[in-house]
Enzyme design. Structure first.
Site, PDB file in Angstrom:
ATOM      1  N   HIS A 146       0.829  -1.193   0.000  1.00  0.00           N
ATOM      2  CA  HIS A 146       0.000   0.000   0.000  1.00  0.00           C
ATOM      3  C   HIS A 146       0.871   1.254   0.000  1.00  0.00           C
ATOM      4  O   HIS A 146       1.937   1.303   0.610  1.00  0.00           O
ATOM      5  CB  HIS A 146      -0.901   0.037   1.235  1.00  0.00           C
ATOM      6  CG  HIS A 146      -2.151  -0.778   1.106  1.00  0.00           C
ATOM      7  ND1 HIS A 146      -3.070  -0.569   0.095  1.00  0.00           N
ATOM      8  CD2 HIS A 146      -2.644  -1.802   1.868  1.00  0.00           C
ATOM      9  CE1 HIS A 146      -4.078  -1.423   0.238  1.00  0.00           C
ATOM     10  NE2 HIS A 146      -3.839  -2.188   1.296  1.00  0.00           N
ATOM     11  N   ASP A 161       2.179  14.846   1.246  1.00  0.00           N
ATOM     12  CA  ASP A 161       3.356  13.988   1.255  1.00  0.00           C
ATOM     13  C   ASP A 161       2.918  12.551   1.018  1.00  0.00           C
ATOM     14  O   ASP A 161       1.873  12.122   1.519  1.00  0.00           O
ATOM     15  CB  ASP A 161       4.088  14.084   2.598  1.00  0.00           C
ATOM     16  CG  ASP A 161       4.891  15.363   2.725  1.00  0.00           C
ATOM     17  OD1 ASP A 161       5.384  15.860   1.693  1.00  0.00           O
ATOM     18  OD2 ASP A 161       5.030  15.876   3.855  1.00  0.00           O
ATOM     19  N   ASP A 177       7.699  10.344   2.718  1.00  0.00           N
ATOM     20  CA  ASP A 177       8.635  10.492   1.603  1.00  0.00           C
ATOM     21  C   ASP A 177       9.836  11.348   1.990  1.00  0.00           C
ATOM     22  O   ASP A 177      10.942  11.137   1.499  1.00  0.00           O
ATOM     23  CB  ASP A 177       7.935  11.048   0.360  1.00  0.00           C
ATOM     24  CG  ASP A 177       7.191  12.355   0.612  1.00  0.00           C
ATOM     25  OD1 ASP A 177       7.248  12.893   1.737  1.00  0.00           O
ATOM     26  OD2 ASP A 177       6.525  12.845  -0.327  1.00  0.00           O
ATOM     27  N   ASP A 178       9.645  12.328   2.880  1.00  0.00           N
ATOM     28  CA  ASP A 178      10.772  13.133   3.353  1.00  0.00           C
ATOM     29  C   ASP A 178      11.851  12.239   3.964  1.00  0.00           C
ATOM     30  O   ASP A 178      13.051  12.419   3.721  1.00  0.00           O
ATOM     31  CB  ASP A 178      10.305  14.143   4.404  1.00  0.00           C
ATOM     32  CG  ASP A 178       9.326  15.157   3.846  1.00  0.00           C
ATOM     33  OD1 ASP A 178       9.079  15.144   2.625  1.00  0.00           O
ATOM     34  OD2 ASP A 178       8.791  15.960   4.632  1.00  0.00           O
ATOM     35  N   CYS A 201       0.062   2.700  -4.640  1.00  0.00           N
ATOM     36  CA  CYS A 201      -0.669   3.934  -4.921  1.00  0.00           C
ATOM     37  C   CYS A 201       0.159   5.148  -4.499  1.00  0.00           C
ATOM     38  O   CYS A 201       1.016   5.062  -3.629  1.00  0.00           O
ATOM     39  CB  CYS A 201      -2.001   3.934  -4.174  1.00  0.00           C
ATOM     40  SG  CYS A 201      -3.087   2.548  -4.560  1.00  0.00           S
ATOM     41  N   ASP A 208      10.913  11.932  -3.657  1.00  0.00           N
ATOM     42  CA  ASP A 208      11.026  13.394  -3.777  1.00  0.00           C
ATOM     43  C   ASP A 208      12.237  13.813  -4.608  1.00  0.00           C
ATOM     44  O   ASP A 208      12.978  14.730  -4.241  1.00  0.00           O
ATOM     45  CB  ASP A 208      11.095  14.046  -2.389  1.00  0.00           C
ATOM     46  CG  ASP A 208       9.724  14.226  -1.771  1.00  0.00           C
ATOM     47  OD1 ASP A 208       8.726  14.093  -2.497  1.00  0.00           O
ATOM     48  OD2 ASP A 208       9.646  14.506  -0.554  1.00  0.00           O
TER      49      ASP A 208
END
Length: 442
Positions: A146, A161, A177-178, A201, A208
């Site tokens: 997921h 994010d 993602d950071d 998804c 990034d």
């Protein structure tokens, strides 16, 4: 209406069409403790999944595979563990010479199972993947599960994010993602190549990266295409290429029957993984553009609306040959967007690997997966596992070149060398420098 409900309940429609499940937007997760993750990286227990006929002599080839079916939960998927199986089989078939890898899946019967894909384990093993990397090393990361999103706080370039969703996300939270950028990309030195595949998804910008091909379903119709700059920063000394199953607002299909992709495996799998592996096996000397033309065309013909995406740390020339090795061939018309300090030369050319010879699939079809834990609780078996659970290391053999692996850290008695497996046992079907700059949130 009764007839339609009957069809849905019988599962017939799911076998005919892609199934897309999602977890919805989540509460903003806690930030990753990077120093702690890298301190624990040496606890990971890598294995050698297979022996490639031609070893890579330019450095190490490290790989991390994560597949999560969320078995027994309301967010269950059916094909993510099979995606790992399919990707490993494809890499073996094209003779990708993995020297050490870790496999995180929620199926303990998976050959060379390393650990469950909990938040702690995923973070620790991502740190292992990039720990102590050196020029010439090649990295591969594959995630199938997921993906979700959460409201951005300090990112002026996007409203949301993107996040990876671990097995225990309902208790421990997702992974931002950071933090993925900080963990996997930011500290890579020049001369290191990473390829990542995200079949989930909301996956287009999970790392990034500053450059992306932002396309649509008309990509295969012709004309010349190129990447464009999508972020003002997030550059890296390393060369990173990411294949994503869909754009940031899109969903990635979980397919109940992937035999139509020509893999020969009648089971479940992610549409993007199936299409990408098919393209890698059935084409040779293909360019980045070739991969996307073929992958998107395959998905379109099968009725999928998702559009795979490409992002990178430097602007890729889409019409140069694709390779899992060596530096990115930069599009010279876009090179001025990359700060000069991130364009250091690589040194000697990387070795050429010829196209693979036709082979029979090696990896046996998966057995039906049984739930390991009740849907209303955390994975109970994880509570009893030691943090270092996985495949124990074995002593090195003469087949492992001296000095190929990093020196053992305190408590690691076997030199960090993965176990040696016979060629017929593990075959598959179809850092202090790194931490420099840590503590500066995006």
């Amino acid at each position: 209406m009764d007839l339609l409900l009957g069809v849905l309940s019988s599962g017939i429609l799911q076998n005919a069409l892609p199934f897309v499940a999602g977890v919805g937007r989540v509460k903003r997760p806690k930030r990753v403790k990077l120093e702690e993750a890298f301190r624990e990286a040496h606890l990971c227990r890598p294995v050698i999944p297979y022996r490639a006929p031609t070893p890579y002599t330019g450095g190490r080839v490290k790989a991390l595979f994560v597949g999560i079916n969320y078995t027994g939960t309301r967010n269950k998927l059916s094909g993510c563990v099979n995606d790992v199986r399919q990707m490993l089989g494809t890499l073996q078939r094209i003779q990708f010479p993995i020297s050490e890898c870790c496999i995180l899946v929620d199926d303990m019967r998976f050959p060379n199972f390393t650990a469950l894909p909990t938040r702690e384990n995923i973070i620790k093993h991502m740190a292992w993947l990039v720990h102590d990397v050196r020029p010439g090393d090649v990295l591969f990361f594959h995630y199938s599960g997921h993906g979700t999103e959460t409201k951005a706080e300090r990112d002026s370039e996007e409203l949301y994010d993107q996040c990876l969703v671990p097995l225990d996300y309902q208790v421990q939270g997702a992974i931002l993602d950071d933090d993925l950028f900080e963990l996997l990309v930011k500290g890579l030195p020049a001369g290191v190549r990473m390829t990542a595949v995200f079949d989930c998804c909301h996956s287009a910008s999970l790392l990034d990266l500053p450059f992306a091909f932002v396309g649509n379903n008309n990509f295969y119709s012709g004309g010349r295409h190129e990447m464009r700059k999508v972020r003002a920063n997030n550059f890296s000394m390393g060369d990173v290429v990411v294949f994503s199953g869909c754009d940031d607002s899109g969903t990635s299909a979980d397919v109940s029957n992937v035999s139509s992709f020509g893999s020969g495996l009648v089971a479940s799998g992610g549409a993007a993984t199936q299409a990408l592996t098919w393209a890698l096996v059935n084409t040779s000397q293909l360019s980045y553009a070739d991969i996307f033309i073929r992958t998107r065309e395959i998905l379109r013909q099968k009725g999928y609306k998702q559009v795979p995406q490409l992002s990178s740390s430097k602007p890729v020339d889409l019409y140069k040959p694709f390779s899992l090795f060596g530096p990115i061939t930069v599009n010279t018309s876009l090179i001025h967007y990359v700060p000069q300090q991130y364009l250091q030369p690589w040194g000697p050319p990387q070795p050429y690997y010829p196209p693979p010879q036709p082979q029979q699939p090696y990896y046996p079809p998966p057995q039906p997966q049984q739930p390991y834990y009740p849907s209303s609780q955390l994975p109970t078996q994880y509570n009893n596992l030691a943090p270092t659970a996985g495949i124990p290391l074995m002593t090195s053999s003469s087949e492992v070149p001296p000095g190929q692996y990093p020196q053992a850290l305190s408590g690691d008695q076997n030199g960090g060398v993965p176990p040696q497996y016979p060629s017929d046992q593990s075959t598959y079907y179809s850092s202090a420098q790194y931490l420099s700059g840590v503590g500066k949130p995006l």
